[in-house]
Design a protein around this motif. Sequence first.
Motif, PDB file in Angstrom:
ATOM      1  N   ASP A  37       0.819  -1.220   0.000  1.00 45.82           N
ATOM      2  CA  ASP A  37       0.000   0.000   0.000  1.00 45.82           C
ATOM      3  C   ASP A  37       0.847   1.263   0.000  1.00 45.82           C
ATOM      4  N   ALA A  38       2.140   1.139   0.254  1.00 44.62           N
ATOM      5  CA  ALA A  38       2.990   2.320   0.394  1.00 44.62           C
ATOM      6  C   ALA A  38       2.924   3.209  -0.845  1.00 44.62           C
ATOM      7  N   ASP A  39       2.921   2.626  -2.027  1.00 39.30           N
ATOM      8  CA  ASP A  39       2.838   3.439  -3.252  1.00 39.30           C
ATOM      9  C   ASP A  39       1.506   4.163  -3.352  1.00 39.30           C
ATOM     10  N   ALA A  40       0.417   3.508  -2.964  1.00 40.51           N
ATOM     11  CA  ALA A  40      -0.899   4.147  -3.007  1.00 40.51           C
ATOM     12  C   ALA A  40      -0.969   5.300  -2.001  1.00 40.51           C
ATOM     13  N   VAL A  41      -0.394   5.106  -0.820  1.00 38.83           N
ATOM     14  CA  VAL A  41      -0.359   6.177   0.175  1.00 38.83           C
ATOM     15  C   VAL A  41       0.469   7.335  -0.369  1.00 38.83           C
ATOM     16  N   LEU A  66      -2.526   3.976   8.265  1.00 37.16           N
ATOM     17  CA  LEU A  66      -3.818   3.326   8.038  1.00 37.16           C
ATOM     18  C   LEU A  66      -4.298   3.703   6.652  1.00 37.16           C
ATOM     19  N   VAL A  67      -5.028   2.796   6.025  1.00 31.81           N
ATOM     20  CA  VAL A  67      -5.637   3.110   4.743  1.00 31.81           C
ATOM     21  C   VAL A  67      -7.127   2.833   4.804  1.00 31.81           C
ATOM     22  N   ALA A  68      -7.845   3.596   3.998  1.00 33.49           N
ATOM     23  CA  ALA A  68      -9.260   3.364   3.773  1.00 33.49           C
ATOM     24  C   ALA A  68      -9.371   2.789   2.372  1.00 33.49           C
ATOM     25  N   ALA A  85      -5.787   7.790   3.417  1.00 34.36           N
ATOM     26  CA  ALA A  85      -4.640   7.326   4.195  1.00 34.36           C
ATOM     27  C   ALA A  85      -4.386   8.279   5.355  1.00 34.36           C
ATOM     28  N   LEU A  86      -3.910   7.718   6.442  1.00 28.38           N
ATOM     29  CA  LEU A  86      -3.533   8.498   7.614  1.00 28.38           C
ATOM     30  C   LEU A  86      -2.199   7.949   8.094  1.00 28.38           C
TER      31      LEU A  86
END
Length: 167
Positions: A37-41, A66-68, A85-86
């Motif tokens: 998910d790091a790239d999406a964040v 955290l991701v939604a 993302a948070l």
Amino acid sequence: MTGDDADSTVDSTADGSADNAGDSAAAASIRPARGDDADAVRRLLDAAMLSVPDDLADRVAAGDALVAVDADTAGETDDPAVIGALVLADSHIDAIAVRKRRRADGVGTALVAAAAERTDGSLTATFRPGVRPFYESLGFEIEAREGRLFGTFADAEDDAADTDASE
């Protein structure tokens, strides 16, 4: 990230009105960010014109992000759409961003609630006056500090303990 970066991040989440908390469960599924998910964040923070922490991958690996994910795609695909993302720095919201078309769906509210559950004590944030209504709607106690706004969100368990102690 500096306080200025955190403010910009929060600005990107709120559109001047509070999230619709009642729709948050239907709008998104909140979970700890995974390595993939790091790239999406990073893309969410970039799209919001925010500084991306140099140690983002480390924070994701440590569980400090955290991701939604879009609730409609969460169970249908191995790679559901990350819509928010948070990123935490201890118990301080260091960055929060939600896709523009998903703001006011309760995504930011759900991310903050999930972050509050994960922190010991109070969750804090530094932000600009324009997003004060968002934080007020969540129950943050807000004060001015050095020309900025600083909010503290007391954990529900802390509030219950304070109530019990005062009775």
